[in-house]
Design a protein around this motif. Structure first.
Motif, PDB file in Angstrom:
ATOM      1  N   UNK A 133      -6.101  60.750  54.268  1.00 18.46           N
ATOM      2  CA  UNK A 133      -5.619  62.122  54.480  1.00 18.46           C
ATOM      3  C   UNK A 133      -4.261  62.138  55.188  1.00 18.46           C
ATOM      4  N   UNK A 134      -3.549  63.241  55.016  1.00 19.06           N
ATOM      5  CA  UNK A 134      -2.184  63.382  55.528  1.00 19.06           C
ATOM      6  C   UNK A 134      -2.124  63.262  57.047  1.00 19.06           C
ATOM      7  N   UNK A 135      -3.096  63.830  57.724  1.00 17.44           N
ATOM      8  CA  UNK A 135      -3.092  63.797  59.186  1.00 17.44           C
ATOM      9  C   UNK A 135      -3.199  62.363  59.702  1.00 17.44           C
ATOM     10  N   UNK A 136      -4.059  61.574  59.084  1.00 12.33           N
ATOM     11  CA  UNK A 136      -4.217  60.178  59.493  1.00 12.33           C
ATOM     12  C   UNK A 136      -2.949  59.394  59.195  1.00 12.33           C
ATOM     13  N   UNK A 137      -2.337  59.649  58.065  1.00 11.36           N
ATOM     14  CA  UNK A 137      -1.082  58.981  57.720  1.00 11.36           C
ATOM     15  C   UNK A 137      -0.018  59.306  58.764  1.00 11.36           C
ATOM     16  N   UNK A 138       0.070  60.575  59.125  1.00 17.27           N
ATOM     17  CA  UNK A 138       1.046  60.981  60.133  1.00 17.27           C
ATOM     18  C   UNK A 138       0.782  60.284  61.467  1.00 17.27           C
ATOM     19  N   UNK A 139      -0.462  60.281  61.898  1.00 14.80           N
ATOM     20  CA  UNK A 139      -0.813  59.649  63.174  1.00 14.80           C
ATOM     21  C   UNK A 139      -0.481  58.158  63.165  1.00 14.80           C
ATOM     22  N   UNK A 140      -0.804  57.478  62.079  1.00 18.33           N
ATOM     23  CA  UNK A 140      -0.505  56.049  61.966  1.00 18.33           C
ATOM     24  C   UNK A 140       0.999  55.795  62.007  1.00 18.33           C
ATOM     25  N   UNK A 141       1.745  56.562  61.240  1.00 17.54           N
ATOM     26  CA  UNK A 141       3.206  56.385  61.232  1.00 17.54           C
ATOM     27  C   UNK A 141       3.796  56.630  62.617  1.00 17.54           C
ATOM     28  N   UNK A 142       3.341  57.676  63.283  1.00 13.75           N
ATOM     29  CA  UNK A 142       3.843  57.983  64.626  1.00 13.75           C
ATOM     30  C   UNK A 142       3.473  56.871  65.611  1.00 13.75           C
ATOM     31  N   UNK A 143       2.252  56.388  65.548  1.00 21.38           N
ATOM     32  CA  UNK A 143       1.805  55.324  66.458  1.00 21.38           C
ATOM     33  C   UNK A 143       2.586  54.033  66.212  1.00 21.38           C
ATOM     34  N   UNK A 144       2.821  53.706  64.953  1.00 20.40           N
ATOM     35  CA  UNK A 144       3.571  52.488  64.617  1.00 20.40           C
ATOM     36  C   UNK A 144       5.003  52.594  65.133  1.00 20.40           C
ATOM     37  N   UNK A 145       5.618  53.753  64.939  1.00 17.77           N
ATOM     38  CA  UNK A 145       6.994  53.940  65.404  1.00 17.77           C
ATOM     39  C   UNK A 145       7.071  53.846  66.931  1.00 17.77           C
ATOM     40  N   UNK A 146       6.150  54.490  67.618  1.00 13.38           N
ATOM     41  CA  UNK A 146       6.129  54.461  69.077  1.00 13.38           C
ATOM     42  C   UNK A 146       5.867  53.044  69.591  1.00 13.38           C
ATOM     43  N   UNK A 147       4.931  52.347  68.961  1.00 15.92           N
ATOM     44  CA  UNK A 147       4.611  50.979  69.364  1.00 15.92           C
ATOM     45  C   UNK A 147       5.825  50.066  69.168  1.00 15.92           C
ATOM     46  N   UNK A 148       6.517  50.219  68.036  1.00 16.21           N
ATOM     47  CA  UNK A 148       7.698  49.402  67.756  1.00 16.21           C
ATOM     48  C   UNK A 148       8.785  49.646  68.803  1.00 16.21           C
ATOM     49  N   UNK A 149       8.989  50.890  69.190  1.00 17.48           N
ATOM     50  CA  UNK A 149       9.984  51.203  70.222  1.00 17.48           C
ATOM     51  C   UNK A 149       9.615  50.534  71.544  1.00 17.48           C
ATOM     52  N   UNK A 150       8.347  50.624  71.941  1.00 17.29           N
ATOM     53  CA  UNK A 150       7.925  50.003  73.200  1.00 17.29           C
ATOM     54  C   UNK A 150       7.997  48.487  73.135  1.00 17.29           C
ATOM     55  N   UNK A 151       7.640  47.925  72.002  1.00 18.04           N
ATOM     56  CA  UNK A 151       7.712  46.481  71.842  1.00 18.04           C
ATOM     57  C   UNK A 151       9.164  46.007  71.933  1.00 18.04           C
ATOM     58  N   UNK A 152      10.072  46.752  71.314  1.00 20.86           N
ATOM     59  CA  UNK A 152      11.496  46.420  71.407  1.00 20.86           C
ATOM     60  C   UNK A 152      11.998  46.533  72.842  1.00 20.86           C
ATOM     61  N   UNK A 153      11.542  47.541  73.563  1.00 22.05           N
ATOM     62  CA  UNK A 153      11.958  47.714  74.955  1.00 22.05           C
ATOM     63  C   UNK A 153      11.511  46.531  75.804  1.00 22.05           C
ATOM     64  N   UNK A 154      10.259  46.110  75.637  1.00 21.44           N
ATOM     65  CA  UNK A 154       9.728  44.986  76.404  1.00 21.44           C
ATOM     66  C   UNK A 154      10.387  43.682  75.983  1.00 21.44           C
ATOM     67  N   UNK A 155      10.689  43.573  74.718  1.00 21.06           N
ATOM     68  CA  UNK A 155      11.215  42.334  74.156  1.00 21.06           C
ATOM     69  C   UNK A 155      12.742  42.252  74.242  1.00 21.06           C
ATOM     70  N   UNK A 156      13.392  43.242  74.830  1.00 19.41           N
ATOM     71  CA  UNK A 156      14.857  43.296  74.818  1.00 19.41           C
ATOM     72  C   UNK A 156      15.502  42.121  75.553  1.00 19.41           C
ATOM     73  N   UNK A 157      14.798  41.500  76.473  1.00 17.50           N
ATOM     74  CA  UNK A 157      15.378  40.378  77.219  1.00 17.50           C
ATOM     75  C   UNK A 157      15.590  39.151  76.342  1.00 17.50           C
ATOM     76  N   UNK A 158      14.796  39.007  75.291  1.00 11.37           N
ATOM     77  CA  UNK A 158      14.922  37.835  74.431  1.00 11.37           C
ATOM     78  C   UNK A 158      15.980  38.019  73.355  1.00 11.37           C
ATOM     79  N   UNK A 159      16.399  39.268  73.148  1.00  6.35           N
ATOM     80  CA  UNK A 159      17.422  39.542  72.144  1.00  6.35           C
ATOM     81  C   UNK A 159      16.854  39.702  70.752  1.00  6.35           C
TER      82      UNK A 159
END
Length: 163
Positions: A95-121
């Motif tokens: 369903x569309x709602x689940x797709x939206x939630x997954x996409x939003x969670x993946x995007x947010x997780x990727x941003x946080x992972x990049x923030x934490x991982x920024x020291x390694x380049x």
């Protein structure tokens, strides 16, 4: 006062120095190690200062357990994502709602992972991530066209992200 874990019990040990400068220890109280607050039967045997020490010790102990479980969750995440990916590959509809939630969670997780991982380049390519998301949406549209609406040519066959 110090606290010692013996098996499934926590011992409250009072230290006293005698007139002869001899250190003695006495177990004043013990309680189940799973408790997160000072039990009444323990508080009755401790001084106010010792109760405060025990409350602080329990709080610090709980914080350490919480941090440990958070890290364990992150270590398990690749396997969880792999299982979710397998499940998603076998679905014929989402369903569309689940797709939206997954996409939003993946995007947010990727941003946080990049923030934490920024020291390694090492940073994840956002455009590449978006292309993978779009590929997933395209695949889902294809599945939807095949399984959900095989005879309805006039209806929209696009799955849109968002609510």
């Amino acid at each position: 006062m110090y606290f010692k874990i013996i098996g499934s019990r926590v011992q409250c040990i009072r230290e006293q120095v005698s007139k002869d400068n001899i250190l003695s220890e006495k177990v004043v109280a013990s309680f189940d190690s799973h408790l997160t607050q000072v039990a009444p039967h323990v508080a009755a045997k401790l001084t106010i200062k010792e109760i405060e020490e025990l409350e602080l010790w329990l709080k610090e102990r709980q914080t350490l357990k919480h941090r440990s479980s958070e890290y364990h969750l992150l270590e398990m995440l690749p396997e969880i994502i792999s299982e979710a990916n397998f499940t998603l590959s076998n679905l014929s509809y989402l369903d569309k709602k689940t797709i939206y939630k997954l996409n939003h969670a993946i995007e947010s997780f990727t941003q946080n992972l990049n923030r934490v991982n920024s020291k390694t380049g090492i940073r994840f390519n956002h455009r590449e991530t978006m292309n993978k998301k779009q590929a997933l949406v395209d695949k889902m549209n294809e599945v939807k066209r095949y399984f959900i609406e095989p005879n309805n040519e006039s209806s929209s066959k696009e799955v849109r992200t968002g609510i």
